[in-house]
Design an enzyme around this catalytic site. Structure first.
Site, PDB file in Angstrom:
ATOM      1  N   ARG A  74      40.040  40.881  12.363  1.00 31.46           N
ATOM      2  CA  ARG A  74      40.912  39.901  11.712  1.00 31.46           C
ATOM      3  C   ARG A  74      42.291  40.546  11.760  1.00 31.46           C
ATOM      4  O   ARG A  74      42.540  41.532  11.083  1.00 31.46           O
ATOM      5  CB  ARG A  74      40.478  39.665  10.273  1.00 31.46           C
ATOM      6  CG  ARG A  74      39.043  39.130  10.155  1.00 31.46           C
ATOM      7  CD  ARG A  74      38.796  38.610   8.743  1.00 31.46           C
ATOM      8  NE  ARG A  74      37.376  38.418   8.467  1.00 31.46           N
ATOM      9  CZ  ARG A  74      36.681  37.350   8.813  1.00 31.46           C
ATOM     10  NH1 ARG A  74      37.266  36.372   9.486  1.00 31.46           N
ATOM     11  NH2 ARG A  74      35.405  37.246   8.502  1.00 31.46           N
ATOM     12  N   SER A 107      41.177  31.916  13.737  1.00 31.59           N
ATOM     13  CA  SER A 107      41.489  32.467  15.063  1.00 31.59           C
ATOM     14  C   SER A 107      42.036  31.382  15.986  1.00 31.59           C
ATOM     15  O   SER A 107      42.953  31.628  16.776  1.00 31.59           O
ATOM     16  CB  SER A 107      40.231  33.040  15.706  1.00 31.59           C
ATOM     17  OG  SER A 107      39.626  33.938  14.831  1.00 31.59           O
ATOM     18  N   ASP A 152      30.002  29.545   9.816  1.00 29.16           N
ATOM     19  CA  ASP A 152      30.281  28.617   8.709  1.00 29.16           C
ATOM     20  C   ASP A 152      30.107  27.139   9.049  1.00 29.16           C
ATOM     21  O   ASP A 152      29.996  26.318   8.158  1.00 29.16           O
ATOM     22  CB  ASP A 152      31.712  28.835   8.198  1.00 29.16           C
ATOM     23  CG  ASP A 152      31.949  30.243   7.685  1.00 29.16           C
ATOM     24  OD1 ASP A 152      30.965  30.898   7.295  1.00 29.16           O
ATOM     25  OD2 ASP A 152      33.108  30.700   7.697  1.00 29.16           O
ATOM     26  N   ARG A 187       9.585  33.582 -11.570  1.00 29.29           N
ATOM     27  CA  ARG A 187      11.014  33.831 -11.822  1.00 29.29           C
ATOM     28  C   ARG A 187      11.927  32.773 -11.199  1.00 29.29           C
ATOM     29  O   ARG A 187      11.507  32.020 -10.316  1.00 29.29           O
ATOM     30  CB  ARG A 187      11.417  35.168 -11.201  1.00 29.29           C
ATOM     31  CG  ARG A 187      11.158  36.344 -12.086  1.00 29.29           C
ATOM     32  CD  ARG A 187      11.528  37.624 -11.382  1.00 29.29           C
ATOM     33  NE  ARG A 187      11.369  38.756 -12.284  1.00 29.29           N
ATOM     34  CZ  ARG A 187      11.186  40.006 -11.889  1.00 29.29           C
ATOM     35  NH1 ARG A 187      11.140  40.294 -10.600  1.00 29.29           N
ATOM     36  NH2 ARG A 187      11.077  40.983 -12.765  1.00 29.29           N
ATOM     37  N   MET A 194      26.866  32.615   2.434  1.00 27.62           N
ATOM     38  CA  MET A 194      28.238  32.570   2.958  1.00 27.62           C
ATOM     39  C   MET A 194      28.637  31.144   3.348  1.00 27.62           C
ATOM     40  O   MET A 194      27.854  30.200   3.185  1.00 27.62           O
ATOM     41  CB  MET A 194      28.343  33.478   4.172  1.00 27.62           C
ATOM     42  CG  MET A 194      28.458  34.946   3.846  1.00 27.62           C
ATOM     43  SD  MET A 194      28.753  35.889   5.361  1.00 27.62           S
ATOM     44  CE  MET A 194      29.114  37.493   4.675  1.00 27.62           C
ATOM     45  N   ARG A 279      16.981  36.419 -11.396  1.00 27.93           N
ATOM     46  CA  ARG A 279      17.636  37.459 -10.593  1.00 27.93           C
ATOM     47  C   ARG A 279      18.651  36.803  -9.650  1.00 27.93           C
ATOM     48  O   ARG A 279      18.477  35.639  -9.253  1.00 27.93           O
ATOM     49  CB  ARG A 279      16.616  38.204  -9.728  1.00 27.93           C
ATOM     50  CG  ARG A 279      15.548  38.937 -10.501  1.00 27.93           C
ATOM     51  CD  ARG A 279      16.104  40.202 -11.156  1.00 27.93           C
ATOM     52  NE  ARG A 279      15.057  40.997 -11.788  1.00 27.93           N
ATOM     53  CZ  ARG A 279      14.616  40.825 -13.027  1.00 27.93           C
ATOM     54  NH1 ARG A 279      15.107  39.865 -13.789  1.00 27.93           N
ATOM     55  NH2 ARG A 279      13.670  41.617 -13.525  1.00 27.93           N
ATOM     56  N   HIS A 285      26.058  40.056   4.640  1.00 34.03           N
ATOM     57  CA  HIS A 285      26.226  40.079   6.097  1.00 34.03           C
ATOM     58  C   HIS A 285      24.923  40.029   6.892  1.00 34.03           C
ATOM     59  O   HIS A 285      24.962  39.913   8.108  1.00 34.03           O
ATOM     60  CB  HIS A 285      27.086  41.283   6.500  1.00 34.03           C
ATOM     61  CG  HIS A 285      28.509  41.088   6.082  1.00 34.03           C
ATOM     62  ND1 HIS A 285      28.912  41.236   4.784  1.00 34.03           N
ATOM     63  CD2 HIS A 285      29.604  40.699   6.789  1.00 34.03           C
ATOM     64  CE1 HIS A 285      30.204  40.965   4.696  1.00 34.03           C
ATOM     65  NE2 HIS A 285      30.644  40.639   5.890  1.00 34.03           N
TER      66      HIS A 285
END
Ligand code: F6P
Length: 367
Positions: A74, A107, A152, A187, A194, A279, A285
């Site tokens: 970046r 970009s 994304d 649970r 992301m 939790r 990543h």
């Protein structure tokens, strides 16, 4: 013989190597010379060894590999005009006629700015005697083409970005793993995924894993009643005998006041209001790792081929293209329009009126 260079920029995504492979081999097949630029725009700014001639065998075995073997970055300096001036000089000196940029919206925005400024940059380089007037004449049009590599899936004008389906696969696999332990302990898990400002990964993962609830930027929950709907739905699922609860939170999720919705906020609500042992798991990543799924290998290959052909058919009058996927067809779209549209979607999501309107809309995503 045209010299066509390819670079990868921004966050890496599965399928970027397949793009580079397709660009290099198609360039050779079309009788031209392929180059790579290492480390994204940073390599363009450094020039020299960062711009390298490539051959057919150099990309053997690259098709399925995750990440990007030519490196990415970046690059803040490319956002400044002085940086772009240096990049222009390096390109002219290496005799590169065209660049194919594989990256996300940031970009490709950079690529579009560079293209628009090109004549001015050349003029400045000639005036400061950094390049010869004949070089400026030879390279007077910067041929640039965008291919969208991003997990994304946030670029307007294309149905799928390269890497998005691989990442979705990684997320689903991880949620399936969590399911087993959630079920065993009865649970709740709040899983952060992301996607930056875009809820595509979260929404698709929620549908594909049968999650109980999700939070995404595009449908902000009402700030005044935050958590109410989620608790109603989760409580009902529990009453129906469900032993596990999965709530997916997109990292860019916001409420109707544009305040971030974090996984920990959601966890506290599940604990305090429903008494669930909860939790938080942030996938991080891992979502960008692993090999490209078949869809991304295909998309990357077909778009890489199309990018070279688009470059070779450009005239000085044609706008820089972005290679898209629309209704299962690979097509070319004007880069500048796609970038503009993507920006306006992000602005709309971060607008209070829009967020409020979306928070009032029914039905719930997951009932
Ligand atoms: O744009 C891809 C992406 O993985 C986003 O989903 C995420 O917000 C960001 O990059 C993470 O960036 P970095 O790898 O620089 O931490």
């Amino acid at each position: 013989r045209k010299r066509i260079a390819v670079l990868t920029s921004g966050g890496d995504s599965q399928g970027m190597n397949a793009v580079v492979r397709a660009v290099i081999r198609t360039t050779i097949s079309r009788g031209c010379e392929p180059y790579v630029i290492y480390e994204g725009y940073e390599g363009l700014l450094k020039g020299g060894d960062y711009i390298k001639r490539m051959y057919w065998d150099d990309v053997r075995g690259w098709l399925a590999l995750g990440g990007t073997l030519i490196g990415t970055a970046r690059c803040a300096e490319f956002k400044e005009r002085a940086g772009r001036l240096r990049a222009a000089k390096n390109l002219v000196q290496a005799g590169i006629d065209a660049i194919i940029v594989c990256g996300g919206d940031g970009s490709l925005t950079g690529a579009d700015v560079f293209r628009a400024e090109w004549p001015e940059l050349l003029k400045e380089l000639v005036n400061s005697k950094q390049i010869q007037p004949k070089d400026a004449e030879n390279y007077k049009n910067l041929n640039i083409c965008g291919v969208v590599g991003s997990i994304d899936n946030d670029m307007s004008s294309t149905d799928a970005t390269i890497g998005a389906y691989s990442s979705l696969d990684r997320i689903c696999e991880a949620v399936d793993y969590i399911d087993a332990t959630a079920q065993s302990h009865s649970r709740a898990f709040v899983i952060e995924v992301m996607g930056r400002n875009c809820g595509w990964l979260a929404l698709m993962a929620a549908i594909a894993t049968g999650a109980d609830y999700l939070f995404i930027p595009e449908k902000a929950p009402n700030a005044k009643e935050f958590g109410d709907k989620m608790c109603k739905i989760v409580a009902r699922h529990r009453e129906n005998g469900k032993r596990k609860t999965i709530v997916i939170v997109s990292e860019g999720a916001i409420d109707s006041d544009l305040k971030p919705v974090t996984a920990n906020m959601v966890k506290d609500i599940l604990v305090e209001r429903l008494g669930l042992d909860t939790r938080v798991t942030t996938l991080g990543h891992v979502q960008r790792g692993g090999p490209a799924v078949a869809f991304d290998r295909l998309l990357a290959t077909l778009q890489g081929v199309e990018a070279v052909d688009a470059i070779l058919s450009l005239t000085p009058e044609t706008a820089s293209p972005l290679i898209a996927l629309n209704e299962n067809k690979i097509c070319r779209k004007p880069l500048v329009d796609s970038v503009k549209m993507t920006k306006s979607v992000a602005e709309a999501i971060n607008n209070k009126e829009f967020a409020k309107a979306m928070s009032l809309r029914d039905p719930e995503f997951i009932e």
